[in-house]
Every structure is written in C-alpha cells, then in structure tokens.
Design a protein around this motif. Structure first.
Motif, PDB file in Angstrom:
ATOM      1  N   THR A 138       7.563 149.609  11.552  1.00  0.00           N
ATOM      2  CA  THR A 138       6.731 148.435  11.795  1.00  0.00           C
ATOM      3  C   THR A 138       5.679 148.775  12.849  1.00  0.00           C
ATOM      4  O   THR A 138       5.801 149.777  13.569  1.00  0.00           O
ATOM      5  CB  THR A 138       7.560 147.243  12.299  1.00  0.00           C
ATOM      6  N   ALA A 139       4.669 147.909  12.949  1.00  0.00           N
ATOM      7  CA  ALA A 139       3.639 148.128  13.963  1.00  0.00           C
ATOM      8  C   ALA A 139       4.241 148.061  15.359  1.00  0.00           C
ATOM      9  O   ALA A 139       3.868 148.848  16.244  1.00  0.00           O
ATOM     10  CB  ALA A 139       2.533 147.081  13.813  1.00  0.00           C
ATOM     11  N   ALA A 140       5.165 147.141  15.575  1.00  0.00           N
ATOM     12  CA  ALA A 140       5.811 147.017  16.888  1.00  0.00           C
ATOM     13  C   ALA A 140       6.572 148.298  17.242  1.00  0.00           C
ATOM     14  O   ALA A 140       6.538 148.753  18.394  1.00  0.00           O
ATOM     15  CB  ALA A 140       6.748 145.814  16.901  1.00  0.00           C
ATOM     16  N   GLU A 141       7.248 148.887  16.259  1.00  0.00           N
ATOM     17  CA  GLU A 141       7.988 150.134  16.511  1.00  0.00           C
ATOM     18  C   GLU A 141       7.019 151.268  16.828  1.00  0.00           C
ATOM     19  O   GLU A 141       7.304 152.113  17.686  1.00  0.00           O
ATOM     20  CB  GLU A 141       8.843 150.495  15.295  1.00  0.00           C
ATOM     21  N   PHE A 142       5.871 151.281  16.145  1.00  0.00           N
ATOM     22  CA  PHE A 142       4.901 152.337  16.435  1.00  0.00           C
ATOM     23  C   PHE A 142       4.324 152.175  17.839  1.00  0.00           C
ATOM     24  O   PHE A 142       4.106 153.160  18.548  1.00  0.00           O
ATOM     25  CB  PHE A 142       3.773 152.360  15.408  1.00  0.00           C
ATOM     26  N   ILE A 143       4.042 150.952  18.222  1.00  0.00           N
ATOM     27  CA  ILE A 143       3.519 150.701  19.573  1.00  0.00           C
ATOM     28  C   ILE A 143       4.508 151.206  20.618  1.00  0.00           C
ATOM     29  O   ILE A 143       4.122 151.866  21.598  1.00  0.00           O
ATOM     30  CB  ILE A 143       3.229 149.200  19.764  1.00  0.00           C
ATOM     31  N   ALA A 144       5.790 150.925  20.404  1.00  0.00           N
ATOM     32  CA  ALA A 144       6.821 151.393  21.344  1.00  0.00           C
ATOM     33  C   ALA A 144       6.872 152.917  21.371  1.00  0.00           C
ATOM     34  O   ALA A 144       7.007 153.524  22.442  1.00  0.00           O
ATOM     35  CB  ALA A 144       8.180 150.815  20.948  1.00  0.00           C
ATOM     36  N   LEU A 145       6.750 153.539  20.189  1.00  0.00           N
ATOM     37  CA  LEU A 145       6.760 154.997  20.107  1.00  0.00           C
ATOM     38  C   LEU A 145       5.564 155.591  20.849  1.00  0.00           C
ATOM     39  O   LEU A 145       5.706 156.559  21.610  1.00  0.00           O
ATOM     40  CB  LEU A 145       6.735 155.433  18.636  1.00  0.00           C
ATOM     41  N   ALA A 146       4.386 155.009  20.621  1.00  0.00           N
ATOM     42  CA  ALA A 146       3.181 155.516  21.275  1.00  0.00           C
ATOM     43  C   ALA A 146       3.264 155.366  22.792  1.00  0.00           C
ATOM     44  O   ALA A 146       2.815 156.244  23.536  1.00  0.00           O
ATOM     45  CB  ALA A 146       1.956 154.777  20.734  1.00  0.00           C
ATOM     46  N   GLY A 176      -2.279 148.801  25.044  1.00  0.00           N
ATOM     47  CA  GLY A 176      -2.078 149.629  26.226  1.00  0.00           C
ATOM     48  C   GLY A 176      -1.517 150.995  25.901  1.00  0.00           C
ATOM     49  O   GLY A 176      -0.742 151.565  26.685  1.00  0.00           O
ATOM     50  N   THR A 177      -1.914 151.558  24.754  1.00  0.00           N
ATOM     51  CA  THR A 177      -1.414 152.876  24.346  1.00  0.00           C
ATOM     52  C   THR A 177      -2.506 153.932  24.466  1.00  0.00           C
ATOM     53  O   THR A 177      -3.696 153.618  24.438  1.00  0.00           O
ATOM     54  CB  THR A 177      -0.912 152.841  22.889  1.00  0.00           C
ATOM     55  N   PHE A 178      -2.096 155.183  24.586  1.00  0.00           N
ATOM     56  CA  PHE A 178      -3.021 156.320  24.654  1.00  0.00           C
ATOM     57  C   PHE A 178      -2.737 157.222  23.468  1.00  0.00           C
ATOM     58  O   PHE A 178      -1.733 157.941  23.429  1.00  0.00           O
ATOM     59  CB  PHE A 178      -2.841 157.077  25.975  1.00  0.00           C
ATOM     60  N   ILE A 179      -3.617 157.153  22.466  1.00  0.00           N
ATOM     61  CA  ILE A 179      -3.476 157.945  21.245  1.00  0.00           C
ATOM     62  C   ILE A 179      -4.767 158.738  21.079  1.00  0.00           C
ATOM     63  O   ILE A 179      -5.866 158.173  21.175  1.00  0.00           O
ATOM     64  CB  ILE A 179      -3.236 157.042  20.011  1.00  0.00           C
ATOM     65  N   ASN A 241       2.271 138.546  13.880  1.00  0.00           N
ATOM     66  CA  ASN A 241       3.262 138.425  14.951  1.00  0.00           C
ATOM     67  C   ASN A 241       3.212 139.561  15.966  1.00  0.00           C
ATOM     68  O   ASN A 241       3.974 139.570  16.923  1.00  0.00           O
ATOM     69  CB  ASN A 241       4.692 138.348  14.368  1.00  0.00           C
ATOM     70  N   THR A 242       2.291 140.516  15.762  1.00  0.00           N
ATOM     71  CA  THR A 242       2.215 141.661  16.683  1.00  0.00           C
ATOM     72  C   THR A 242       1.047 141.534  17.650  1.00  0.00           C
ATOM     73  O   THR A 242       1.223 141.629  18.865  1.00  0.00           O
ATOM     74  CB  THR A 242       2.094 142.978  15.896  1.00  0.00           C
ATOM     75  N   LEU A 243      -0.149 141.309  17.121  1.00  0.00           N
ATOM     76  CA  LEU A 243      -1.347 141.171  17.949  1.00  0.00           C
ATOM     77  C   LEU A 243      -2.137 139.943  17.484  1.00  0.00           C
ATOM     78  O   LEU A 243      -3.072 140.058  16.692  1.00  0.00           O
ATOM     79  CB  LEU A 243      -2.225 142.424  17.847  1.00  0.00           C
ATOM     80  N   PRO A 244      -1.765 138.767  17.946  1.00  0.00           N
ATOM     81  CA  PRO A 244      -2.447 137.538  17.514  1.00  0.00           C
ATOM     82  C   PRO A 244      -3.962 137.621  17.720  1.00  0.00           C
ATOM     83  O   PRO A 244      -4.435 138.068  18.761  1.00  0.00           O
ATOM     84  CB  PRO A 244      -1.834 136.462  18.427  1.00  0.00           C
ATOM     85  N   GLY A 245      -4.710 137.224  16.690  1.00  0.00           N
ATOM     86  CA  GLY A 245      -6.155 137.214  16.775  1.00  0.00           C
ATOM     87  C   GLY A 245      -6.828 138.525  16.407  1.00  0.00           C
ATOM     88  O   GLY A 245      -8.053 138.577  16.322  1.00  0.00           O
ATOM     89  N   PHE A 246      -6.051 139.574  16.170  1.00  0.00           N
ATOM     90  CA  PHE A 246      -6.653 140.867  15.825  1.00  0.00           C
ATOM     91  C   PHE A 246      -7.327 140.769  14.466  1.00  0.00           C
ATOM     92  O   PHE A 246      -6.730 140.343  13.487  1.00  0.00           O
ATOM     93  CB  PHE A 246      -5.587 141.961  15.799  1.00  0.00           C
ATOM     94  N   ASN A 247      -8.592 141.180  14.385  1.00  0.00           N
ATOM     95  CA  ASN A 247      -9.328 141.131  13.121  1.00  0.00           C
ATOM     96  C   ASN A 247     -10.410 142.202  13.131  1.00  0.00           C
ATOM     97  O   ASN A 247     -11.356 142.127  13.917  1.00  0.00           O
ATOM     98  CB  ASN A 247      -9.959 139.756  12.909  1.00  0.00           C
TER      99      ASN A 247
END
Length: 323
Positions: A138-146, A176-179, A241-247
């Motif tokens: 999921t996107a949330a899992e990727f954010i945590a991984l990053a 707040g990730t650095f990729i 449900n991950t980043l409200p308003g992201f478009n």
C-alpha cells in the motif's frame, strides 16, 4: 478611385470564401502528428489512438512522428517552425505546454505565441507504481519504508520537471520522505528501468503503465487523481485515506503552429470533439487508464494558463531545475 471600394469588397469576399473552401477540403494530403517524446510513453500511446481515428475520419493518413528530446522542446520547436496550414500538428501535454515555460528560462520558441490550441484530448491520472520486489503493498507501507531508508530508494521519471517528476516531489514534500530522483528521456525508458528493478518507484500515467500493472510486472499502490480510475478500480486514490487533497494529473492536447487559419483550427477541433464523443474510442482510452476529453480552442487556452500558473508556483517553491 471610384472603383477601389468595390474592388476591396470583392477581394474580402473572395478571401472569405477561399478560406472557407480550404477548411472544407482539409485535409487533401497526409497530415503529420508530431509526438515530442520517444515511443512507449503515455503521450505516444494516446496520440497514436487519436492519429488512427483522425485518419479514418479524414480519409487521409495521419503519420505519427516521434521527435523526443529536451523535455519535448525539440518536437514542439519543429511544429512551431512548420508551415501553419494544419498539415503539421503537435500532440502536447501538460509538460510541454504548462510546465516547460517555468522550467526553462530560454526556449527555442515563445510558448505564449508559438501555437494555436485546438482541443484537449484526454486527462491522464498518474499511478504510483513500485517494482514487485519492493516490500510494500500500500502507499502507507511504502511511505513507512521510505522513511526507514532515507536516500536509499530511487524513483524514475520521464524527465526533470515533467508531470511525473513534479507529482513525485509533491508526494515527497507531503510525506516527509527522501527518495532519489533518476530522470530519463521519456516515459518509456523510465518504465523500462523500473521493470528491470534499477529503481524502486515511478509516477507514470496509468495510460502507459496499465498493461504492466495488469500483467503483474509492476505493482500500483495508488493513483493521483481525485478519484479512482476505471482501468484500475481496485487501486485507491492517494487522496482517499493516505494524503487527503492530493491531486496531480497530466493531460494530452492537440495544437497547431500559430498562424494556422482559424477555420482549419475550428474544423480539427470539431472533428476531435466528435471522435472523443464516440463510445468505442472513449472505451479505448478508459480501458488504458485515460479519461477522454475534448474542448474548444478557447477552453484549452484557459486550461494551459491555469496549469502554467499552478506549476510555476511548485517549481519556484521546490527550486526545481531542468538539470
């Protein structure tokens, strides 16, 4: 002297009917559609569908010519400098028309005056995709991984400053990730290295990536529009449900060189609107992940102006350059 007004009136009337006749007979020979990116990307895929349909409608070949390089500027420049008669057209996108003017301080043409907008063709939501070897479902899992591996993960894009690059930077800013960014010369090469596992993440149009996703070669974690995409109904939008308003989406549009007769621009625009209203054509775009659209020339001009202002602010805030 007494005859001059009548001669002028005759010339004006004759010119009017000549232009009208030119539009009615257009096209009387093959048309070239320049796609300013390499084959395989979303702009190329969407453009080839349009070229095929225009060819059927006009009874003339619409030849696709890929002229990639410089974030679409090479192909766009070729069209800008071509004869303004409707026989050379540009399949531009949000990058070439709305982003590049803020990204490049010097361009080989004036983006404000070089083109005659014809019609919007499709909106292209992006997909946040990872290589199947990435340990995130999921996107949330990727954010945590990053977040657990700052600077150790990388993402590919179709080029510095393009819509996928800006979407990824917006994603990084909001999470707040650095990729690490790895730019390529087009969506096709960017996906190729994601498929090979040389990078872990990409934001690419669903149109260019849906085949790889459905085949299981890539894993889609989310889409970037404000709602789900019909081609990938099981994939949530980041805004759910991950980043409200992201478009962050891209789009495709048809343009001609500035100076192309209004009658020809209007005819092509009307033909594009008719094509994009056809249910069979709409289904092709939808099944690939695009959202078919069309517009008048004026509506497209307004869209370009709005997105140019929006992305200029992002580029300035993030200090994004083309290098």
């Amino acid at each position: 002297m007494k005859h001059k007004p009548s001669l002028l009136a005759t010339w004006v009337v004759a010119s009017f009917f000549s232009i009208a006749a030119m539009a009615q007979s257009f096209p009387s020979k093959p048309v070239t559609l320049v796609i300013p990116f390499p084959p395989g990307g979303g702009t190329d895929t969407g453009g080839r569908i349009l070229a095929e349909q225009l060819s059927k409608r006009w009874g003339q070949s619409v030849v696709v010519e890929n002229k990639g390089g410089a974030a679409g500027q090479i192909g766009a420049d070729a069209v800008a400098k071509s004869k303004p008669d409707g026989y050379t057209l540009l399949l531009g996108n949000i990058g070439t028309q709305a982003i590049n003017p803020s990204l490049y301080p010097k361009m080989p043409y004036d983006p404000d005056t070089a083109f005659a907008p014809i019609s919007l063709v499709a909106e292209l939501p992006l997909a946040l995709m990872v290589h199947p070897g990435v340990n995130a479902k999921t996107a949330a899992e990727f954010i945590a991984l990053a977040k657990s591996k700052p600077g150790q993960l990388s993402y590919s894009s179709s080029g510095a400053g393009g819509a996928p690059h800006l979407a990824a930077e917006m994603f990084k800013e909001q999470t707040g990730t650095f990729i690490v960014h790895v730019p390529y010369r087009g969506g096709g090469p960017a996906i190729a290295d994601l498929l090979a596992g040389h990078v872990q993440l990409s934001f690419m149009t669903v149109l260019e990536a849906s085949g790889h996703i459905k085949a299981g070669k890539l894993r889609a974690l989310a889409v970037t529009g404000n709602k789900r995409v019909s081609a990938l109904p099981e994939v949530p939008a980041l805004s759910e449900n991950t980043l409200p308003g992201f478009n962050a989406i891209s789009w495709l549009a048809l343009l001609a060189p500035a100076g192309t007769p209004v009658s020809i621009v209007d005819k092509i625009s009307a033909d594009v609107r008719s094509i994009m209203a056809d249910e069979a054509v709409k289904s092709r775009y939808v099944n690939l992940g695009g959202v078919p659209h069309s517009s008048t020339s004026q509506e497209l001009s307004q869209l370009i102006a709005q997105d140019r202002q929006r992305y200029a602010q992002i580029i300035q805030r993030k200090k994004i350059t083309a290098e």
